[in-house]
Design a protein around this motif. Structure first.
Motif, mmCIF file in Angstrom:
data_model
loop_
_atom_site.group_PDB
_atom_site.id
_atom_site.type_symbol
_atom_site.label_atom_id
_atom_site.label_comp_id
_atom_site.label_asym_id
_atom_site.label_seq_id
_atom_site.Cartn_x
_atom_site.Cartn_y
_atom_site.Cartn_z
ATOM 1 N N GLU A 75 -22.708 -36.788 -28.496
ATOM 2 C CA GLU A 75 -21.699 -36.950 -27.441
ATOM 3 C C GLU A 75 -21.162 -35.600 -26.988
ATOM 4 O O GLU A 75 -21.024 -35.334 -25.796
ATOM 5 C CB GLU A 75 -20.565 -37.855 -27.922
ATOM 6 C CG GLU A 75 -21.014 -39.303 -28.055
ATOM 7 C CD GLU A 75 -19.928 -40.232 -28.575
ATOM 8 O OE1 GLU A 75 -18.931 -39.748 -29.174
ATOM 9 O OE2 GLU A 75 -20.078 -41.450 -28.394
ATOM 10 N N GLU A 76 -20.861 -34.738 -27.960
ATOM 11 C CA GLU A 76 -20.311 -33.417 -27.665
ATOM 12 C C GLU A 76 -21.259 -32.591 -26.789
ATOM 13 O O GLU A 76 -20.828 -31.890 -25.877
ATOM 14 C CB GLU A 76 -20.041 -32.687 -28.981
ATOM 15 C CG GLU A 76 -19.420 -31.320 -28.842
ATOM 16 C CD GLU A 76 -19.255 -30.626 -30.195
ATOM 17 O OE1 GLU A 76 -19.394 -29.390 -30.228
ATOM 18 O OE2 GLU A 76 -19.009 -31.322 -31.208
ATOM 19 N N PHE A 77 -22.570 -32.687 -27.066
ATOM 20 C CA PHE A 77 -23.556 -31.901 -26.326
ATOM 21 C C PHE A 77 -24.225 -32.708 -25.209
ATOM 22 O O PHE A 77 -25.225 -32.276 -24.640
ATOM 23 C CB PHE A 77 -24.617 -31.336 -27.283
ATOM 24 C CG PHE A 77 -24.104 -30.214 -28.133
ATOM 25 C CD1 PHE A 77 -24.183 -28.900 -27.685
ATOM 26 C CD2 PHE A 77 -23.533 -30.467 -29.365
ATOM 27 C CE1 PHE A 77 -23.710 -27.854 -28.473
ATOM 28 C CE2 PHE A 77 -23.052 -29.426 -30.155
ATOM 29 C CZ PHE A 77 -23.136 -28.112 -29.713
ATOM 30 N N ASN A 78 -23.687 -33.898 -24.952
ATOM 31 C CA ASN A 78 -24.198 -34.749 -23.880
ATOM 32 C C ASN A 78 -25.680 -35.071 -24.050
ATOM 33 O O ASN A 78 -26.481 -34.972 -23.132
ATOM 34 C CB ASN A 78 -23.930 -34.112 -22.516
ATOM 35 C CG ASN A 78 -23.937 -35.144 -21.407
ATOM 36 O OD1 ASN A 78 -23.765 -36.336 -21.659
ATOM 37 N ND2 ASN A 78 -24.144 -34.692 -20.185
ATOM 38 N N LYS A 79 -26.051 -35.454 -25.291
ATOM 39 C CA LYS A 79 -27.433 -35.829 -25.609
ATOM 40 C C LYS A 79 -27.477 -37.320 -25.933
ATOM 41 O O LYS A 79 -26.485 -37.900 -26.364
ATOM 42 C CB LYS A 79 -27.919 -35.062 -26.856
ATOM 43 C CG LYS A 79 -27.889 -33.566 -26.712
ATOM 44 C CD LYS A 79 -29.101 -33.078 -25.998
ATOM 45 C CE LYS A 79 -29.148 -31.556 -25.996
ATOM 46 N NZ LYS A 79 -30.204 -31.038 -25.175
ATOM 47 N N ASP A 80 -28.642 -37.912 -25.747
ATOM 48 C CA ASP A 80 -28.809 -39.309 -26.127
ATOM 49 C C ASP A 80 -28.860 -39.422 -27.641
ATOM 50 O O ASP A 80 -29.521 -38.629 -28.308
ATOM 51 C CB ASP A 80 -30.114 -39.879 -25.549
ATOM 52 C CG ASP A 80 -30.029 -40.082 -24.045
ATOM 53 O OD1 ASP A 80 -28.906 -40.279 -23.529
ATOM 54 O OD2 ASP A 80 -31.084 -40.042 -23.397
ATOM 55 N N MET A 81 -28.170 -40.417 -28.165
ATOM 56 C CA MET A 81 -28.204 -40.683 -29.600
ATOM 57 C C MET A 81 -29.429 -41.540 -29.884
ATOM 58 O O MET A 81 -29.625 -42.583 -29.259
ATOM 59 C CB MET A 81 -26.931 -41.433 -30.014
ATOM 60 C CG MET A 81 -26.917 -41.941 -31.434
ATOM 61 S SD MET A 81 -26.854 -40.596 -32.632
ATOM 62 C CE MET A 81 -26.897 -41.536 -34.162
#
Length: 160
Positions: A100-106
Motif C-alpha cells: 500500500e505504501e509503495f502503491n504496489k499490488d498485494m
C-alpha cells in the motif's frame, strides 16, 4: 534508501528464518504458503526432510522413522506452532502495508520454496482471487493441495 523490493525481500527472508528456526535448521527444503484475500491473511509451511515431505506437526514422526544418531526431537507443541504462524502472519501484514505504501499490488497468493543447502529462495505469486469467489474452497484446501503436489513429486516451479 530502501525501495519496495528491499522490504518485500527482507520480509520473505524473515518468513524463511522463522521456518528454519522452527525446524532447528534441520530441513532440506521449506515450502511456505501465504495468502491474502479481502481481510484474511493465511500463513503456513511444511518441509522436506531426508526425502520425506511433512507437515510442521509431523517432524518427530520423520525423525523417529529415520532412527537418526542424534535423536533429534523437534518442539512441535501447539504453542510453538501458533508462535511461528503468528510471526508469519505479521510478516504477511507488513508486506501488505508496504504494498500500500509503495502503491504496489498485494499478491493474493505466494508460494515460497527455500532450498536450505543451496540457500536459494524462489517464489510463485498470484494476484487474482484464488478462493474468495469459490463457495467450497478455503485457504487450507489450497495449502493441502500444494502439500500433496510436492509430496507426489511435482517439483516447485517458481517464477523467480
Amino acid at each position: 534508501m530502501k525501495v519496495y523490493e528491499d522490504y518485500f525481500s527482507e520480509l520473505q527472508t524473515d518468513m524463511v528464518a522463522i521456518c528454519l528456526e522452527y525446524v532447528d535448521n534441520k530441513a532440506d527444503e521449506i515450502f511456505i504458503y501465504c495468502s491474502y484475500e479481502p481481510k484474511m491473511y493465511v500463513f503456513d509451511f511444511f518441509y522436506k526432510i531426508n526425502g520425506n515431505v511433512v507437515h510442521k506437526h509431523q517432524l518427530n514422526e520423520v525423525a523417529n522413522k529415520l532412527n537418526s544418531q542424534d535423536n533429534q526431537v523437534y518442539d512441535v507443541s501447539r504453542e510453538r506452532q501458533k508462535a511461528a504462524l503468528r510471526i508469519g502472519n505479521q510478516n504477511l501484514k507488513l508486506i501488505h502495508e508496504k504494498c500500500e505504501e509503495f502503491n504496489k499490488d498485494m499478491p493474493t497468493e505466494m508460494k515460497l520454496y527455500y532450498n536450505v543447502t543451496q540457500n536459494s529462495l524462489k517464489g510463485k505469486y498470484r494476484y487474482d482471487l484464488v478462493y474468495s469467489n469459490d463457495e467450497e474452497l478455503l485457504p487450507d484446501d489450497i495449502f493441502d493441495l500444494w502439500f500433496e503436489e510436492i509430496k507426489n513429486g511435482e517439483y516447485f516451479k517458481g517464477d523467480a
